[in-house]
Design a protein around this motif. Structure first.
Motif, PDB file in Angstrom:
ATOM      1  N   LYS A 241       9.561  11.923   8.010  1.00 50.01           N
ATOM      2  CA  LYS A 241       9.337  11.776   6.574  1.00 50.01           C
ATOM      3  C   LYS A 241       8.466  10.549   6.326  1.00 50.01           C
ATOM      4  CE  LYS A 241      11.782  11.531   2.133  1.00 50.01           C
ATOM      5  NZ  LYS A 241      13.112  11.471   1.467  1.00 50.01           N
ATOM      6  N   HIS A 242       7.459  10.725   5.472  1.00 50.23           N
ATOM      7  CA  HIS A 242       6.577   9.610   5.125  1.00 50.23           C
ATOM      8  C   HIS A 242       7.329   8.597   4.280  1.00 50.23           C
ATOM      9  CE1 HIS A 242       3.565   7.619   2.466  1.00 50.23           C
ATOM     10  NE2 HIS A 242       2.909   7.524   3.598  1.00 50.23           N
ATOM     11  N   ASP A 243       7.193   7.322   4.612  1.00 47.77           N
ATOM     12  CA  ASP A 243       7.907   6.272   3.887  1.00 47.77           C
ATOM     13  C   ASP A 243       6.986   5.538   2.918  1.00 47.77           C
ATOM     14  OD1 ASP A 243       9.870   4.565   3.051  1.00 47.77           O
ATOM     15  OD2 ASP A 243       9.660   3.202   4.729  1.00 47.77           O
ATOM     16  N   LYS A 244       6.022   4.790   3.445  1.00 42.86           N
ATOM     17  CA  LYS A 244       5.119   4.054   2.570  1.00 42.86           C
ATOM     18  C   LYS A 244       3.818   3.748   3.300  1.00 42.86           C
ATOM     19  CE  LYS A 244       6.183  -0.149   1.603  1.00 42.86           C
ATOM     20  NZ  LYS A 244       6.937  -1.344   1.165  1.00 42.86           N
ATOM     21  N   LYS A 245       2.776   3.539   2.554  1.00 39.03           N
ATOM     22  CA  LYS A 245       1.470   3.225   3.114  1.00 39.03           C
ATOM     23  C   LYS A 245       1.373   1.746   3.472  1.00 39.03           C
ATOM     24  CE  LYS A 245      -0.999   6.839   0.551  1.00 39.03           C
ATOM     25  NZ  LYS A 245      -2.071   7.118  -0.450  1.00 39.03           N
ATOM     26  N   ILE A 246       0.499   1.450   4.409  1.00 34.68           N
ATOM     27  CA  ILE A 246       0.212   0.065   4.801  1.00 34.68           C
ATOM     28  C   ILE A 246      -1.207  -0.250   4.358  1.00 34.68           C
ATOM     29  CG2 ILE A 246       0.012  -1.560   6.721  1.00 34.68           C
ATOM     30  CD1 ILE A 246       1.926   0.258   8.272  1.00 34.68           C
ATOM     31  N   GLU A 247      -1.360  -1.327   3.619  1.00 35.26           N
ATOM     32  CA  GLU A 247      -2.672  -1.716   3.113  1.00 35.26           C
ATOM     33  C   GLU A 247      -3.107  -3.048   3.693  1.00 35.26           C
ATOM     34  OE1 GLU A 247      -2.283  -1.717  -1.119  1.00 35.26           O
ATOM     35  OE2 GLU A 247      -2.329   0.486  -1.280  1.00 35.26           O
ATOM     36  N   ASN A 248      -4.417  -3.229   3.817  1.00 36.21           N
ATOM     37  CA  ASN A 248      -4.955  -4.502   4.297  1.00 36.21           C
ATOM     38  C   ASN A 248      -5.140  -5.464   3.135  1.00 36.21           C
ATOM     39  OD1 ASN A 248      -7.154  -3.463   2.988  1.00 36.21           O
ATOM     40  ND2 ASN A 248      -8.434  -3.216   4.824  1.00 36.21           N
ATOM     41  N   SER A 249      -5.757  -6.600   3.406  1.00 38.56           N
ATOM     42  CA  SER A 249      -5.929  -7.620   2.368  1.00 38.56           C
ATOM     43  C   SER A 249      -6.824  -7.144   1.232  1.00 38.56           C
ATOM     44  CB  SER A 249      -6.518  -8.893   2.989  1.00 38.56           C
ATOM     45  OG  SER A 249      -7.746  -8.602   3.637  1.00 38.56           O
ATOM     46  N   ALA A 250      -7.678  -6.135   1.507  1.00 38.03           N
ATOM     47  CA  ALA A 250      -8.560  -5.599   0.468  1.00 38.03           C
ATOM     48  C   ALA A 250      -7.892  -4.498  -0.345  1.00 38.03           C
ATOM     49  CB  ALA A 250      -9.845  -5.068   1.097  1.00 38.03           C
ATOM     50  N   ILE A 254      -4.499   1.402   5.683  1.00 40.40           N
ATOM     51  CA  ILE A 254      -4.868   1.324   7.094  1.00 40.40           C
ATOM     52  C   ILE A 254      -3.781   1.900   7.994  1.00 40.40           C
ATOM     53  CG2 ILE A 254      -6.362  -0.683   6.789  1.00 40.40           C
ATOM     54  CD1 ILE A 254      -4.043  -2.411   7.852  1.00 40.40           C
ATOM     55  N   GLY A 255      -2.665   2.334   7.415  1.00 40.27           N
ATOM     56  CA  GLY A 255      -1.584   2.873   8.227  1.00 40.27           C
ATOM     57  C   GLY A 255      -0.437   3.349   7.358  1.00 40.27           C
ATOM     58  N   VAL A 256       0.628   3.790   8.013  1.00 41.09           N
ATOM     59  CA  VAL A 256       1.810   4.291   7.307  1.00 41.09           C
ATOM     60  C   VAL A 256       3.072   3.906   8.077  1.00 41.09           C
ATOM     61  CG1 VAL A 256       0.694   6.256   6.186  1.00 41.09           C
ATOM     62  CG2 VAL A 256       1.632   6.523   8.485  1.00 41.09           C
ATOM     63  N   LYS A 277       5.921   2.287  12.843  1.00 43.13           N
ATOM     64  CA  LYS A 277       4.679   1.952  12.150  1.00 43.13           C
ATOM     65  C   LYS A 277       3.492   2.561  12.879  1.00 43.13           C
ATOM     66  CE  LYS A 277       1.920  -2.141  10.903  1.00 43.13           C
ATOM     67  NZ  LYS A 277       1.874  -3.626  11.004  1.00 43.13           N
ATOM     68  N   ILE A 278       2.579   3.131  12.109  1.00 41.78           N
ATOM     69  CA  ILE A 278       1.357   3.709  12.675  1.00 41.78           C
ATOM     70  C   ILE A 278       0.154   3.100  11.971  1.00 41.78           C
ATOM     71  CG2 ILE A 278      -0.045   5.813  12.820  1.00 41.78           C
ATOM     72  CD1 ILE A 278       2.483   7.377  13.275  1.00 41.78           C
ATOM     73  N   LEU A 279      -0.776   2.583  12.750  1.00 43.60           N
ATOM     74  CA  LEU A 279      -2.062   2.127  12.244  1.00 43.60           C
ATOM     75  C   LEU A 279      -3.110   3.158  12.643  1.00 43.60           C
ATOM     76  CD1 LEU A 279      -1.845  -1.675  13.151  1.00 43.60           C
ATOM     77  CD2 LEU A 279      -1.466  -0.613  10.923  1.00 43.60           C
ATOM     78  N   PHE A 280      -3.916   3.581  11.687  1.00 43.62           N
ATOM     79  CA  PHE A 280      -4.813   4.713  11.902  1.00 43.62           C
ATOM     80  C   PHE A 280      -5.782   4.494  13.059  1.00 43.62           C
ATOM     81  CE2 PHE A 280      -4.183   5.296   7.112  1.00 43.62           C
ATOM     82  CZ  PHE A 280      -3.067   6.074   7.319  1.00 43.62           C
TER      83      PHE A 280
END
Length: 381
Positions: A241-250, A254-256, A277-280
């Motif tokens: 199940k998808h939890d939340k997105k990972i964002e960079n400083s901008a 960049i991941g989930v 954690k997965i980084l694309f």
């Protein structure tokens, strides 16, 4: 046996023969003798309850969940670890979505001669054709893999089996369809037909399924297509199940973070949960996932803090060698330093000093503590 060993030679021979028969029976049991890592320590522990562990070899594994829940990413990572552990890797890409460059981020070397894409295992036929029907997948693709002379475990990923039509659907026009139940029966027939051979030949079948919304209920419910046979035949059913997105400083994704739950487990305790954690453009970040889990079980950690890189984590470090102290012992029990750092600082420290395996071992010890059963007196049967 030795305590009750008789003096008569004939009786001794008979006792040894009976003991040998018992040993032969035990050796014939279909116990799991080999495992393949998933690349995520928490997931390996949730399935096999030990390290090293992971998915069992010679069993059927079902990975299911909604769209964009890293099911294919996890399967790709498993194939990569299969190659690195000396196993053969097979991918039936029935959806035709495989990208070798993208798969390289997740540890799968598509140029490895022991990785077989589609019918690539047919050395005499240099074709990358994929199975086009359910019958072709079982009677040609899977049956061909079972007949290979390679004496090594094989990991087969079907991405995905339920998108394949039955052979009769190909023959009929679209205005004369209605073979949903027939497709489910064909999948069940194929699983029953080849299940024993897969156990014998040490072939693991990982089947990816995407859930659908049920139309027969007023309550929104997820169902898995393809019938119930796969649910019955699987040794492990893993829900993603998808939890939340990972964002960079901008502020760009960049991941989930992906949550998982072992819905069914015949090789370990069921219903274990976790996340990774997965980084694309990096792959499965096992180090950060372990540190986040350790932060999550900390008494000072609030709900949700395990997903922040600024969360403080305290780990025991040996003063003499700098390794993490596992099972309260390293060089000397008295030389333990409990060091507290942010997750982002621990990641740099661990990667620079090559302590990834130490962190996995420490995570495994803490996992056992979290899931320890209360002490009871030995049960009398």
């Amino acid at each position: 046996i030795m305590k009750k060993m008789p003096n008569n030679k004939e009786e001794i021979a008979k006792a040894l023969e009976e003991a040998t028969q018992e040993i032969d029976i035990l050796d014939g049991l279909s116990a799991v003798t080999d495992w393949c890592s998933t690349g995520c320590t928490a997931l390996d522990l949730a399935i096999s309850n030990k390290i090293p562990g992971g998915i069992p070899v010679g069993r059927i594994i079902q990975v299911f969940g909604g769209a964009s829940t890293a099911k294919t990413v996890l399967a790709t990572t498993i194939l990569g670890y299969a190659l690195r552990s000396g196993k053969l890797a097979f991918l039936a890409d029935t959806e035709h979505t495989f990208d070798p460059v993208f798969a390289g981020y997740y540890g799968l070397d598509a140029k490895n001669p022991e990785f077989f894409y589609g019918y690539g295992w047919r050395k005499k036929e240099e074709v990358l054709q994929q199975p086009t029907t359910i019958e072709e997948f079982f009677d040609e693709y899977l049956d061909g893999i079972l007949k290979l002379r390679y004496q090594r475990p094989k990991i087969v990923v079907a991405d995905s089996l339920t998108v394949l039509p039955a052979a009769i659907e190909i023959e009929k026009t679209m205005d004369k369809q209605g073979f949903g139940a027939y497709r489910a029966k064909q999948i069940g027939l194929g699983l029953r037909k080849y299940h024993d051979k897969m156990v014998e030949k040490q072939v693991t079948l990982v089947i990816i399924d995407q859930t659908r919304d049920s139309l027969d209920s007023f309550v929104k419910e997820e169902i898995v297509p393809g019938g119930r046979s796969l649910e019955f035949m699987s040794s492990v059913r893993l829900y993603m199940k998808h939890d939340k997105k990972i964002e960079n400083s901008a502020g760009n994704p960049i991941g989930v973070w992906v949550k998982f739950e072992v819905k069914k487990n015949k090789v370990g305790p069921p219903f274990r949960k976790g996340s990774f954690k997965i980084l694309f453009e990096y792959g499965l970040d096992n180090t950060t996932s372990n540190l986040s889990w350790l932060a999550g079980i900390s008494e000072n950690c609030k709900s949700g803090d395990e997903f922040k890189l600024s969360t403080q984590v305290t780990l025991p470090v040996c003063k003499n060698c700098g390794h993490f102290v596992i099972d309260d012992y390293c060089c000397d029990k008295k030389e333990i330093n409990n060091i507290s750092k942010r997750i982002m600082d621990w990641v740099t420290y661990i990667e620079d000093n090559g302590l990834e395996k130490d962190l996995q071992g420490y995570t495994a010890t803490q996992w056992k503590i979290q899931y320890a059963t209360e002490e009871r007196k030995p049960r009398v049967w």
